[in-house]
Design an enzyme around this catalytic site. Structure first.
Site, PDB file in Angstrom:
ATOM      1  N   GLU A 292      -1.189  -5.823   8.973  1.00  0.00           N
ATOM      2  CA  GLU A 292      -0.281  -5.213   9.937  1.00  0.00           C
ATOM      3  C   GLU A 292      -0.792  -5.370  11.363  1.00  0.00           C
ATOM      4  O   GLU A 292      -1.994  -5.237  11.625  1.00  0.00           O
ATOM      5  CB  GLU A 292      -0.112  -3.716   9.648  1.00  0.00           C
ATOM      6  CG  GLU A 292       0.549  -3.419   8.314  1.00  0.00           C
ATOM      7  CD  GLU A 292       0.727  -1.931   8.073  1.00  0.00           C
ATOM      8  OE1 GLU A 292       1.223  -1.566   6.994  1.00  0.00           O
ATOM      9  OE2 GLU A 292       0.381  -1.124   8.969  1.00  0.00           O
TER      10      GLU A 292
ATOM     11  N   GLU B 235       9.644  -4.542  10.305  1.00  0.00           N
ATOM     12  CA  GLU B 235      10.073  -3.236   9.801  1.00  0.00           C
ATOM     13  C   GLU B 235      10.610  -2.350  10.913  1.00  0.00           C
ATOM     14  O   GLU B 235       9.972  -2.167  11.947  1.00  0.00           O
ATOM     15  CB  GLU B 235       8.904  -2.529   9.100  1.00  0.00           C
ATOM     16  CG  GLU B 235       9.290  -1.180   8.524  1.00  0.00           C
ATOM     17  CD  GLU B 235       8.253  -0.594   7.593  1.00  0.00           C
ATOM     18  OE1 GLU B 235       8.461   0.541   7.114  1.00  0.00           O
ATOM     19  OE2 GLU B 235       7.239  -1.261   7.330  1.00  0.00           O
TER      20      GLU B 235
ATOM     21  N   ASP C 220       0.823  -1.199   0.000  1.00  0.00           N
ATOM     22  CA  ASP C 220       0.000   0.000   0.000  1.00  0.00           C
ATOM     23  C   ASP C 220       0.866   1.262   0.000  1.00  0.00           C
ATOM     24  O   ASP C 220       0.353   2.381  -0.087  1.00  0.00           O
ATOM     25  CB  ASP C 220      -0.999   0.001   1.152  1.00  0.00           C
ATOM     26  CG  ASP C 220      -0.350  -0.138   2.520  1.00  0.00           C
ATOM     27  OD1 ASP C 220       0.893  -0.212   2.602  1.00  0.00           O
ATOM     28  OD2 ASP C 220      -1.097  -0.179   3.521  1.00  0.00           O
ATOM     29  N   SER C 221       2.185   1.072   0.042  1.00  0.00           N
ATOM     30  CA  SER C 221       3.116   2.184  -0.168  1.00  0.00           C
ATOM     31  C   SER C 221       2.923   2.798  -1.547  1.00  0.00           C
ATOM     32  O   SER C 221       3.412   3.905  -1.812  1.00  0.00           O
ATOM     33  CB  SER C 221       4.561   1.700  -0.007  1.00  0.00           C
ATOM     34  OG  SER C 221       4.795   0.527  -0.763  1.00  0.00           O
TER      35      SER C 221
ATOM     36  N   LYS D 160      -1.283  -9.406   3.013  1.00  0.00           N
ATOM     37  CA  LYS D 160      -0.486  -8.993   4.171  1.00  0.00           C
ATOM     38  C   LYS D 160      -1.312  -8.062   5.053  1.00  0.00           C
ATOM     39  O   LYS D 160      -1.988  -7.167   4.541  1.00  0.00           O
ATOM     40  CB  LYS D 160       0.801  -8.294   3.741  1.00  0.00           C
ATOM     41  CG  LYS D 160       1.692  -7.861   4.931  1.00  0.00           C
ATOM     42  CD  LYS D 160       3.077  -7.445   4.481  1.00  0.00           C
ATOM     43  CE  LYS D 160       3.107  -6.099   3.835  1.00  0.00           C
ATOM     44  NZ  LYS D 160       2.737  -5.000   4.770  1.00  0.00           N
TER      45      LYS D 160
ATOM     46  N   ASP E 112      -0.915  -6.136  -0.052  1.00  0.00           N
ATOM     47  CA  ASP E 112      -1.339  -5.506   1.197  1.00  0.00           C
ATOM     48  C   ASP E 112      -2.851  -5.342   1.254  1.00  0.00           C
ATOM     49  O   ASP E 112      -3.475  -4.932   0.273  1.00  0.00           O
ATOM     50  CB  ASP E 112      -0.712  -4.115   1.323  1.00  0.00           C
ATOM     51  CG  ASP E 112       0.610  -4.125   2.071  1.00  0.00           C
ATOM     52  OD1 ASP E 112       0.854  -5.069   2.842  1.00  0.00           O
ATOM     53  OD2 ASP E 112       1.398  -3.182   1.884  1.00  0.00           O
TER      54      ASP E 112
END
Length: 278
Positions: free
Chosen positions: A113, A180, A43-44, A111, A82
């Site tokens: 978080e 991260e 999603d970056s 993915k 993501d």
């Protein structure tokens, strides 16, 4: 195409896993040709492709759209997509959006978080047949709660909590874990305590693999380079120079030249205009 079992064997055999982000057909094609093991459609893309100032505005539809392009560019590479902000805040939402991503985009895994309530999401998606990669440490979707883009797990208490969360993610069914922005000692310690692979980004060399953002690696469209990035080239300078030369050639009528132009048979030209140009 590699599978979950391949990545487990790579960890077992101490073979580093290479992950790279990609967001479109050409970047995915280059990543596959380079031999990366996993592609992350992160999603970056909100920041490096869409121009947002964070990942928060990115939607499920954005992720599906870009993953489809990545799959076309890298048909033989394992792709992780993501799940964006608030798309898995409830179990029904998580199942609905994971289903859409898996069915429509060509992703091999999603993915998510964090830990806490996210552990139930990991478990439920796994039970539903969706491979899940977990993500701990600096979690960009929660950067507002974390107080900014800061290294996580720097003291004993928070490091201990991350170790427990990592183990919980594995127990919930995660097939891999992205770590991260954590101290290298912690990255290595977590890696040794898990049976699933760890993929580091700013987590030191002791993780099972590494991931970086495509644009950071190539120096393309980025202004700030994080400490954990090694920039292997800077194609932006070359691209800017080339575009400036194009503008100059058009302005001075050096482009297009005869080499880039088409011509008409002289007899046909005469038939059209009688030898006189209108």
């Amino acid at each position: 195409m590699k599978t979950k079992l391949d990545f487990l064997n790579m960890k077992k055999n101490h073979e580093p896993i290479v992950m790279l982000t990609a967001y479109d057909y050409p970047s995915a094609k280059l990543a596959e040709a380079a031999g990366v093991d996993m592609i992350l459609v992160g999603d970056s893309l909100g920041m490096v492709v869409l121009g947002y100032d964070s990942t928060i505005p990115v939607t499920v539809e954005d992720m599906i759209h870009h993953t489809k392009a990545v799959r076309r560019g890298a048909p033989n590479t394992f792709i992780v997509t993501d799940m964006p902000f608030m798309s898995y805040s409830t179990l029904p939402d998580a199942l609905k959006h994971a289903k859409a991503i898996m069915q429509q985009s060509g992703a091999n895994a999603v993915k998510v978080e964090g830990a806490g309530s996210v552990l139930q999401v990991i478990s439920s998606l796994t039970e539903a047949g969706v491979p899940v990669v977990a993500h701990l440490g600096l979690t960009p979707q929660s950067v507002g709660v974390l107080g900014g883009y800061k290294v996580q797990g720097k003291d004993a208490e928070s490091a201990r909590r991350l170790i427990q969360e990592a183990k919980a993610c594995e127990q919930a069914g995660a097939i891999a874990l992205v770590l991260e922005c954590v101290p290298k000692q912690l990255g290595e310690a977590i890696t040794k305590q898990l049976t699933i692979p760890t993929i580091g980004i700013g987590a030191g060399v002791g993780t099972d693999g590494q991931v970086l953002v495509y644009h950071d690696v190539l120096g393309y469209g980025v202004e700030r380079i994080p400490k954990f990035v090694k920039q292997y080239t800077n194609i932006q300078q070359t691209m800017q120079q080339a575009l400036a030369e194009y503008v100059a050639d058009v302005k001075t009528r050096q482009f297009p030249s005869d080499e880039q132009s088409f011509t008409m048979n002289e007899q046909q030209w005469l038939a059209l205009y009688g030898g006189k140009q209108s």
